[in-house]
Write an enzyme that holds these catalytic residues in place. Structure first.
Site, short mmCIF file in Angstrom:
data_model
loop_
_atom_site.label_atom_id
_atom_site.label_comp_id
_atom_site.label_asym_id
_atom_site.label_seq_id
_atom_site.Cartn_x
_atom_site.Cartn_y
_atom_site.Cartn_z
CE1 TYR A 139 10.34 95.10 -54.15
CE2 TYR A 139 11.54 95.86 -51.87
CZ TYR A 139 11.31 95.87 -53.11
OH TYR A 139 12.03 96.85 -53.94
CE LYS A 143 13.21 93.74 -55.44
NZ LYS A 143 13.19 93.88 -57.18
CB ILE A 169 14.65 105.27 -55.63
CG1 ILE A 169 15.41 104.00 -55.90
CG2 ILE A 169 14.80 106.19 -56.65
CD1 ILE A 169 16.85 104.20 -55.62
N1 SER Z 1 11.77 101.17 -52.05
C1 SER Z 1 11.68 100.05 -51.76
C2 SER Z 1 10.59 99.86 -50.65
O1 SER Z 1 10.28 100.61 -49.62
C3 SER Z 1 12.85 99.34 -51.21
O2 SER Z 1 13.54 98.67 -52.14
O3 SER Z 1 9.82 98.83 -50.69
#
Ligand code: SER
Length: 311
Positions: A139, A143, A169
């Protein structure tokens, strides 16, 4: 008038960004796209398509005369480790399609980056805007690579693509969905439903977090901003940092009988590779970013809303 397409519209960010865009630009000007689920009670315009399908995307852009895309499609960090190849495919090829179509149709684009773009070699406190980007999750790799791709399209083609590095978030409308920072969401769901939560990171784990309303406002404000910088940035964005234990203690003010146990799993390593706190002074300077929610405000609003929803 703007004609907006939101991809990944039914995920954590999309399901709250879409209503905010309805308010800002009118419901008739927003199209919500999902690849499988298209529900959540949106009564606006819905489209089902996979962002990896460029022709499908092109068709939607033409059909609605789209001029702005919020491209939110993404597999998150923990889920991404289950199938790294799929994560690359969805996160990168979807973005590349949107950027290519952005050049073709002169679109304005928003794409979210994340604290996951950082890695264990990044300074972990007050992480600067410009620093080491050596992520250790797929991930995070998407990014970092995605930021590079956005910068390239901006420099090479003059594409107006904007980006924020979201912290974790915290929100209540969608259930926790495969992110490492999701313990800070799940603790509310489980705490309110069962009075118990087994946390998958240790009590001293500290990560940067933000309430969804701040994240949505930041997104809308960034897209409206008259940006006066010469260099392309995915902006560091920050609100508050706290440990899992501090969150537990704040939540206990509302749920006095709460029982939290800590059982760190593979996600601990991911959490430990990310910053504890973020220096977002460039966002504050360039387009006036200012957060509103701290730990106590987040806890209050999460408990109030989830108590109603889970009743
Ligand atoms: N909230 C995300 C995650 O934990 C971080 O960008 O994957």
């Amino acid at each position: 008038m703007k004609k907006i397409l939101v991809t990944g519209a039914f995920g954590q960010i999309g399901s709250e960004l879409v209503p905010a865009l309805y308010k800002e630009y009118g419901k008739e000007n927003v199209v919500s796209m999902g690849h499988s689920t298209i529900s959540l009670g949106f009564d606006g315009t819905l489209e089902k398509a996979d962002a990896r399908d460029k022709e499908a995307l092109r068709g939607i852009i033409k059909k609605y005369d789209i001029d702005t895309v919020y491209h939110l499609v993404s597999l998150l960090s923990a889920k991404g480790e289950v199938d790294p190849s799929l994560t690359w495919d969805i996160n990168m090829n979807g973005l590349k399609n949107v950027l290519d179509l952005g050049v073709e149709f002169k679109l304005k684009i928003y794409w979210p980056s994340s604290i996951a773009a950082f890695g264990p070699t990044t300074p972990r406190e007050d992480t600067p805007q410009h620093t080491v980007l050596e992520p250790t999750t797929m991930y995070g790799v998407t990014k970092t690579a995605g930021e590079g791709l956005c910068r390239y399209y901006n420099v090479k083609y003059g594409l107006d693509v904007r980006s924020l590095r979201y912290p974790g978030i915290i929100s209540w409308k969608t259930p926790p969905g495969g992110g490492t920072t999701d313990y800070a969401v799940a603790i509310f769901y489980e705490g309110i439903k069962t009075g118990k939560y087994e946390c998958f990171v240790g009590p001293d784990t500290m990560l940067p977090m933000m309430y969804i309303d701040d994240a949505i406002r930041a997104t809308v404000e960034l897209m409206k901003a008259d940006l006066k910088t010469d260099s392309w940035n995915s902006y560091n964005l920050s609100a508050v940092s706290f440990t899992a234990k501090e969150l537990e203690e704040e939540l206990r003010k509302y749920l006095p009988d709460l029982t939290i146990t800590y059982k760190p799993d593979h996600r601990q390593k991911i959490a430990d590779s990310w910053p504890k706190s973020i220096d977002d002074s460039q966002a504050r300077k360039d387009w006036g970013w200012k957060h509103e929610y701290g730990l106590s405000e987040i806890t209050k609003v999460m408990v109030e809303n989830l108590k109603k929803v889970l009743a």
